[in-house]
Design an enzyme around this catalytic site. Structure first.
Site, PDB file in Angstrom:
ATOM      1  CG  ASP A 142      -2.076  -0.689   1.056  1.00 12.01           C
ATOM      2  OD1 ASP A 142      -2.547  -1.208  -0.202  1.00 12.01           O
ATOM      3  OD2 ASP A 142      -2.866  -1.211   2.087  1.00 12.01           O
ATOM      4  NE  ARG A 192      -4.788  -1.844  -4.542  1.00 14.10           N
ATOM      5  CZ  ARG A 192      -4.156  -2.309  -3.343  1.00 14.10           C
ATOM      6  NH1 ARG A 192      -3.868  -1.281  -2.301  1.00 14.10           N
ATOM      7  NH2 ARG A 192      -4.155  -3.584  -3.066  1.00 14.10           N
TER       8      ARG A 192
END
Length: 316
Positions: A142, A192
């Site tokens: 992340d 992502r």
């Protein structure tokens, strides 16, 4: 700046308020309302949510909530939660071929510890990646606020030496993101693309929703036109449609990219995308540290704010 941008900035400020956090966490209804977005505190809750998604052909990426860890014991505990989670996913036959993967925040693994924080977080991430490899699945790093971007990308490069499938996250609100997408749009790279959910200064980040969306499309064009594996993280129907059109334009097979949405948001649309034969992955958060996550999710999509406030007002 329009009303939605003002609301977003206010929510991001509230995400750092201890007083507001304590008030909301103690409200009797909070946990029942939060269950729409966070399935529970335990590993079993995350595994159960993953199984429910698989029943409708959806994939999962799972985040054990927590960040900005300044205690080594807590960083070790977070690592251990991920190791337990990966074992549980494998035992439930939910990990093979990346069906259920995990998402990591380096700050939760010790990045902010004094002295060797970066080294400690990287070693914890490496252990989790090895456990993921053993389970037949993958890991995505992340991205957090802009001050950690370079350190996160450096950790990505280190991890990919042994685990080339480790995924990256790029946030379209950062001005640098087009360049980062170009660097990452190579064969074997999983990226992502999301909008971003932290309060950032104008010097490094676009401030209006329209600017963020425009940069999202510019980044998406780079990723879809590259040789990597784009992961389109958005609930915005316009951006989802643009992603599909770009995939067709670049003659991408359905298994060469995927859509991602958050647990509890637009579930029927998630199912529709999966039913038409596309890869649809759902981001599942779990754990007790849900407050900051919830506030940022509301900031990303202010319509969620009304859902939560209605729940607080009408339940007792």
């Amino acid at each position: 700046m329009d009303a939605s941008d003002l609301l977003r900035n206010s929510l991001l400020q509230l995400s750092k308020s201890d007083a507001v956090r304590q008030t909301i966490e103690k409200a009797p209804v909070s946990r029942s309302v939060v269950r729409r977005f966070v399935p529970g505190d335990r590993t079993e809750d995350a595994v159960s949510a993953t199984a429910d998604l698989r029943a409708t052909n959806r994939l999962a990426t799972i985040d054990y909530l927590g960040e900005d860890t300044s205690d080594l014991t807590q960083a070790i505990r977070t690592r251990d939660h991920y190791l337990d989670l990966l074992r549980a996913l494998a035992e439930a036959d939910l990990s093979q071929h990346g069906m259920g993967e995990v998402s990591l925040k380096l700050s939760a693994l010790g990045q902010y510890l004094p002295g060797d924080g970066d080294k400690i977080a990287l070693e914890h991430a490496r252990e989790i990646c090895q456990a993921a490899a053993n389970a037949g699945t993958t890991v995505t790093l992340d991205m957090e606020d802009h001050t950690t971007t370079d350190a996160t990308l450096e950790a990505l490069r280190e991890l990919r030496q042994d685990f080339p499938w480790v995924g990256a996250v790029i946030q379209s609100y950062l001005r640098r993101s087009e360049g980062d997408c170009r660097d990452l749009a190579h064969e074997g790279s999983r990226v992502r693309l999301c909008k971003g959910a932290y309060k950032e200064p104008e010097s490094v980040a676009h401030q209006s929703s329209s600017e963020v969306d425009q940069n999202y499309v510019r980044c998406l064009k780079i990723l879809m036109g590259g040789e990597g594996y784009p992961m389109v993280a958005s609930h915005d129907p316009r951006l989802v449609e643009i992603a599909g059109a770009l995939a067709v334009h670049h003659r991408r097979d359905p298994d060469s990219y995927e859509y991602q949405m958050l647990y509890g948001i637009r579930p029927e649309e998630q199912k529709r995308i999966a039913d038409r034969g596309n890869q649809m992955r759902v981001y599942i958060p779990y754990g007790e540290e849900w407050y900051g996550y919830l506030m940022r999710r509301m900031a990303e999509r202010p319509a969620n704010t009304m859902f939560f406030l209605r729940g607080l007002a009408t339940k007792n």
